[in-house]
Design a protein around this motif. Structure first.
Motif, PDB file in Angstrom:
ATOM      1  N   TRP A 284       7.563  34.290 115.659  1.00  0.00           N
ATOM      2  CA  TRP A 284       7.997  33.042 116.311  1.00  0.00           C
ATOM      3  C   TRP A 284       6.894  32.496 117.212  1.00  0.00           C
ATOM      4  O   TRP A 284       6.661  31.290 117.255  1.00  0.00           O
ATOM      5  N   PHE A 285       6.210  33.377 117.921  1.00  0.00           N
ATOM      6  CA  PHE A 285       5.127  32.933 118.805  1.00  0.00           C
ATOM      7  C   PHE A 285       4.017  32.272 117.995  1.00  0.00           C
ATOM      8  O   PHE A 285       3.483  31.224 118.391  1.00  0.00           O
ATOM      9  N   LEU A 286       3.669  32.849 116.864  1.00  0.00           N
ATOM     10  CA  LEU A 286       2.597  32.295 116.045  1.00  0.00           C
ATOM     11  C   LEU A 286       2.951  30.920 115.488  1.00  0.00           C
ATOM     12  O   LEU A 286       2.078  30.047 115.369  1.00  0.00           O
ATOM     13  N   LEU A 287       4.212  30.698 115.139  1.00  0.00           N
ATOM     14  CA  LEU A 287       4.587  29.403 114.565  1.00  0.00           C
ATOM     15  C   LEU A 287       4.791  28.332 115.633  1.00  0.00           C
ATOM     16  O   LEU A 287       4.524  27.149 115.393  1.00  0.00           O
ATOM     17  N   SER A 288       5.247  28.737 116.828  1.00  0.00           N
ATOM     18  CA  SER A 288       5.602  27.738 117.838  1.00  0.00           C
ATOM     19  C   SER A 288       4.519  27.484 118.878  1.00  0.00           C
ATOM     20  O   SER A 288       4.473  26.397 119.463  1.00  0.00           O
ATOM     21  N   PHE A 289       3.647  28.457 119.121  1.00  0.00           N
ATOM     22  CA  PHE A 289       2.646  28.293 120.182  1.00  0.00           C
ATOM     23  C   PHE A 289       1.699  27.115 119.925  1.00  0.00           C
ATOM     24  O   PHE A 289       1.453  26.314 120.839  1.00  0.00           O
ATOM     25  N   PRO A 290       1.149  26.963 118.704  1.00  0.00           N
ATOM     26  CA  PRO A 290       0.289  25.788 118.476  1.00  0.00           C
ATOM     27  C   PRO A 290       1.021  24.466 118.699  1.00  0.00           C
ATOM     28  O   PRO A 290       0.473  23.532 119.291  1.00  0.00           O
ATOM     29  N   ALA A 291       2.285  24.403 118.250  1.00  0.00           N
ATOM     30  CA  ALA A 291       3.064  23.173 118.441  1.00  0.00           C
ATOM     31  C   ALA A 291       3.284  22.892 119.918  1.00  0.00           C
ATOM     32  O   ALA A 291       3.155  21.748 120.379  1.00  0.00           O
ATOM     33  N   ALA A 292       3.601  23.941 120.684  1.00  0.00           N
ATOM     34  CA  ALA A 292       3.854  23.762 122.117  1.00  0.00           C
ATOM     35  C   ALA A 292       2.601  23.294 122.850  1.00  0.00           C
ATOM     36  O   ALA A 292       2.667  22.426 123.736  1.00  0.00           O
ATOM     37  N   ILE A 293       1.453  23.852 122.493  1.00  0.00           N
ATOM     38  CA  ILE A 293       0.193  23.450 123.140  1.00  0.00           C
ATOM     39  C   ILE A 293      -0.099  21.977 122.861  1.00  0.00           C
ATOM     40  O   ILE A 293      -0.464  21.211 123.774  1.00  0.00           O
ATOM     41  N   ALA A 563       7.235  14.511 116.159  1.00  0.00           N
ATOM     42  CA  ALA A 563       6.067  14.324 115.282  1.00  0.00           C
ATOM     43  C   ALA A 563       5.268  15.617 115.145  1.00  0.00           C
ATOM     44  O   ALA A 563       4.854  15.999 114.036  1.00  0.00           O
ATOM     45  N   VAL A 564       5.056  16.320 116.257  1.00  0.00           N
ATOM     46  CA  VAL A 564       4.269  17.563 116.216  1.00  0.00           C
ATOM     47  C   VAL A 564       5.036  18.661 115.477  1.00  0.00           C
ATOM     48  O   VAL A 564       4.442  19.429 114.714  1.00  0.00           O
ATOM     49  N   VAL A 565       6.338  18.741 115.693  1.00  0.00           N
ATOM     50  CA  VAL A 565       7.146  19.746 114.980  1.00  0.00           C
ATOM     51  C   VAL A 565       7.086  19.494 113.476  1.00  0.00           C
ATOM     52  O   VAL A 565       6.941  20.443 112.685  1.00  0.00           O
ATOM     53  N   LEU A 566       7.204  18.249 113.054  1.00  0.00           N
ATOM     54  CA  LEU A 566       7.106  17.928 111.630  1.00  0.00           C
ATOM     55  C   LEU A 566       5.719  18.259 111.095  1.00  0.00           C
ATOM     56  O   LEU A 566       5.578  18.786 109.984  1.00  0.00           O
ATOM     57  N   LEU A 567       4.687  17.947 111.886  1.00  0.00           N
ATOM     58  CA  LEU A 567       3.316  18.285 111.485  1.00  0.00           C
ATOM     59  C   LEU A 567       3.176  19.785 111.269  1.00  0.00           C
ATOM     60  O   LEU A 567       2.623  20.227 110.250  1.00  0.00           O
ATOM     61  N   TRP A 572       0.829  24.460 109.118  1.00  0.00           N
ATOM     62  CA  TRP A 572       0.573  25.884 109.315  1.00  0.00           C
ATOM     63  C   TRP A 572       1.796  26.771 109.111  1.00  0.00           C
ATOM     64  O   TRP A 572       1.653  27.971 108.863  1.00  0.00           O
ATOM     65  N   MET A 573       3.010  26.220 109.185  1.00  0.00           N
ATOM     66  CA  MET A 573       4.194  27.065 108.977  1.00  0.00           C
ATOM     67  C   MET A 573       4.451  27.353 107.495  1.00  0.00           C
ATOM     68  O   MET A 573       5.113  28.331 107.163  1.00  0.00           O
ATOM     69  N   VAL A 574       3.928  26.501 106.613  1.00  0.00           N
ATOM     70  CA  VAL A 574       4.180  26.668 105.172  1.00  0.00           C
ATOM     71  C   VAL A 574       3.622  27.986 104.662  1.00  0.00           C
ATOM     72  O   VAL A 574       4.349  28.782 104.042  1.00  0.00           O
ATOM     73  N   PRO A 575       2.336  28.302 104.876  1.00  0.00           N
ATOM     74  CA  PRO A 575       1.838  29.586 104.368  1.00  0.00           C
ATOM     75  C   PRO A 575       2.401  30.798 105.107  1.00  0.00           C
ATOM     76  O   PRO A 575       2.445  31.895 104.541  1.00  0.00           O
ATOM     77  N   MET A 576       2.827  30.619 106.372  1.00  0.00           N
ATOM     78  CA  MET A 576       3.367  31.749 107.122  1.00  0.00           C
ATOM     79  C   MET A 576       4.619  32.321 106.471  1.00  0.00           C
ATOM     80  O   MET A 576       4.804  33.544 106.418  1.00  0.00           O
ATOM     81  N   PHE A 577       5.491  31.430 105.964  1.00  0.00           N
ATOM     82  CA  PHE A 577       6.778  31.867 105.406  1.00  0.00           C
ATOM     83  C   PHE A 577       6.977  31.432 103.953  1.00  0.00           C
ATOM     84  O   PHE A 577       8.080  31.575 103.422  1.00  0.00           O
ATOM     85  N   ASP A 578       5.921  30.906 103.324  1.00  0.00           N
ATOM     86  CA  ASP A 578       6.012  30.435 101.940  1.00  0.00           C
ATOM     87  C   ASP A 578       7.205  29.488 101.794  1.00  0.00           C
ATOM     88  O   ASP A 578       8.099  29.686 100.967  1.00  0.00           O
TER      89      ASP A 578
END
Length: 595
Positions: A284-293, A563-567, A572-578
């Motif tokens: 969860w940290f890996l998927l959300s941290f870039p978006a939060a920053i 907008a950032v969540v959709l981005l 980057w979330m696509v390859p993390m969880f296919d």
């Protein structure tokens, strides 16, 4: 007393009774388990959205109504009210209690602000970063409540320093009056007649207006009664208040424990899809941290431009003499930090346990390399993030914080016991029992929807949406969630929608994470109104803001957040969880209408 008065007084009671009666044909006429569960779902949804009954009390309705309708036995419903989520929450609250008790949060916040300096642009970024960091580990509401007194002290220093500067300038003027100022006063006088409250100086003449502050009537804080010396002072106070509430929400996105909506999602997902094992603290940290920053930085830029203008030359000026205002609020931050004294033993122990908890969470099952959970191969999946939270949480009740002494009859002071880092009474005062019951009710509601077949029926009815592009479905769900969470509790919103969105994803053969992750993140975007979430209400209570200020600023932050969540969802979330592949751990649903 007239009828309208009675309606106003007893409006909540009327809403409760009318809701129960309006949906009663569902269980009485259709007489199916799906219809009976739908009746409970509608009643709970209306009560949660309108708060006709306290949220936690509404959450108890599934425990009452499911056994009566024969959907679930009382024992099964009761077991849904306490799950792995609650153990994780207990451990996190132990940490939060110790951090607040020993003022570690204040030391962290002040140190981060001191590191960025007193330039107004960087000062606000410092407050945002420190607030977001604290919100990763504490509740958003607690974080805003902790940091706001520091911000208010700085705001008061800004106003008082500006008053001193103006007083000095007035002395040098020797009572002389600039003709241009007389014209400005005449212009402002018209504005004063239109409003009952004092007005701000015309921004176009603010430089001249500052030379004789007694000539122009200034806006007054409705709570403290203190007058803002310039429009810039008022804008700076508004900016800092909004920075705190928005960054406390943004920081909570980054960790599973950062906000209740993340915890609710994780428990719902892991219960519904037990074979996945892909959602944990590290993933969860890996998927959300870039978006939060990204959201934090863009929100900072938006708020700066909205209230102060974005002057790049002002941002990066170095080596220049600080203004009186900057010196003043720099001094107050240093003074606040100085009051804390050297770091105490209790703070050091709390910090060490905090770091240990974070490291154990990250290293349990990181995915990039084998985690410590591999040390127990005979019990796969037994140890979870709640195991770590409980291990560290219990240490706060064991590790000594100080000795307890008493004076004997001879006048000698002797130690007779020790006090741990936190006590049970202190823990209880911090434990959000209302959230515990609310989330438990959500889990019971989700289990009831599944056992009754309502979830499957909803999924099949929504299966025609599979013809729409996935990106459009995700956009619609994000906008729906963001709109709903402005008028309803974040926890209630996500609890209500997860049992609907999960079967929707299964019915259209979309990876459930593809729609659930962005929807969960967007549930936190309650930025528009003071009543949208408690942290908004806290900063609004200081009197610097109007509702229109929050709506104007929050709309921009909402747009940035979605907008950032959709981005992130499409990149980057696509390859993390296919995400483009329907996973084997999700059930296959046949697209046929149920009888």
């Amino acid at each position: 007393m007239k009828l309208p008065s009675y309606i106003v007084i007893y409006r909540r009671l009327l809403l409760i009774v009318s809701s129960l009666l309006f949906f009663l044909p569902l269980p009485l006429i259709l007489r199916t388990k799906e219809a009976e569960c739908a009746y409970v779902l509608f009643i709970v949804a209306i009560f949660w959205l309108t708060e006709a009954v306290p949220l936690s009390v509404t959450a108890l309705l599934p425990g009452l109504m499911f056994p009566l309708f024969g959907i679930m036995s009382s024992k099964m419903v009761a077991s849904a009210y306490f799950k792995d989520f609650h153990l994780l929450l207990i451990g996190v609250i132990c940490l939060a209690t110790s951090i607040e008790k020993w003022n570690l949060h204040k030391r962290i916040a002040l140190k981060m602000v001191l590191m960025v300096g007193v330039n107004p642009v960087w000062l606000t970024l410092g407050f945002m970063c420190s607030t977001a960091f604290l919100s990763m580990w504490l509740s958003n509401t607690s974080t805003a409540a902790m940091v706001m007194p520091i911000v208010e002290a700085v705001a008061q220093q800004i106003i008082s320093a500006q008053a001193q500067v103006k007083a000095t300038q007035t002395t040098y003027c020797n009572g002389s009056v600039n003709p241009g100022l007389e014209m400005e006063e005449g212009v402002n006088e018209h504005e004063t007649n239109e409003k009952t409250e004092n007005t701000k100086p015309d921004p176009g003449h603010s430089d001249d207006a500052e030379k004789i502050p007694h000539k122009v009537k200034l806006r007054k804080n409705t709570v403290t009664g203190i007058k803002y010396q310039t429009k810039k002072d008022h804008m700076m106070c508004k900016l800092m208040c909004l920075c705190i509430t928005y960054s406390s929400t943004i920081g909570g996105l980054t960790t599973i424990t950062g906000t209740s909506t993340n915890l609710i999602f994780a428990e719902h997902f892991n219960s519904r899809y037990p074979n996945c094992r892909c959602i944990n603290f590290g993933s969860w940290f890996l998927l959300s941290f870039p978006a939060a920053i990204i959201i934090l930085l863009l929100s900072w830029i938006w708020l700066q431009w909205l209230f102060l203008g974005f002057n790049f030359k002002e941002m990066f000026k170095c080596g220049k003499t600080k203004s009186e205002e900057q010196k003043a609020y720099g001094d107050v931050i240093k003074e606040e930090y100085k009051k804390l004294g050297p770091m105490r033993y209790q703070e050091i122990i709390t910090l060490v346990l905090f770091i240990v908890m974070a490291l154990l969470w990250f290293s349990r099952d990181p995915g990039l390399f084998p985690g410590w959970s591999e040390l127990f191969p005979e019990y796969p999946g037994f140890a979870t993030d709640s195991t770590v939270a409980l291990l560290v949480g219990l240490l706060f009740f064991i590790i000594p914080a100080k000795k307890l002494t008493k004076t004997t009859a001879t006048g000698e002071t002797v130690a007779f016991d020790y006090a741990p880092l936190i006590t049970w009474k202190e823990f209880q005062s911090f434990m959000p029992w209302d959230i515990v019951i609310l989330v438990g009710g959500g889990f019971a509601l989700a289990d009831g929807c599944k056992d009754s077949g309502l979830s499957e029926w909803i999924g099949q009815k929504l299966s025609p949406l599979g013809s729409l592009p996935p990106s459009l479905i995700i956009l619609i769900s994000c906008l729906l969630v963001t709109s709903l969470t402005e008028v309803a509790s974040n926890a209630a919103t996500i609890t209500l929608l997860l049992p609907i969105l999960s079967p929707l994803a299964e019915a259209i053969h979309m990876n459930p994470l593809y729609i659930l992750i962005p929807s969960t993140l967007c549930t936190s975007f309650a930025f528009l109104l003071p009543v949208a979430n408690p942290s908004n209400a806290i900063v609004f209570s200081y009197g610097h803001l109007k509702v229109t200020d929050m709506v104007k600023a929050g709309l921009g932050v909402n747009i940035v957040g979605v907008a950032v969540v959709l981005l992130g969802t499409f990149t980057w979330m696509v390859p993390m969880f296919d995400l483009h592949t329907y996973p084997s751990w999700a059930p296959l649903v046949k697209n046929e209408t149920m009888p």
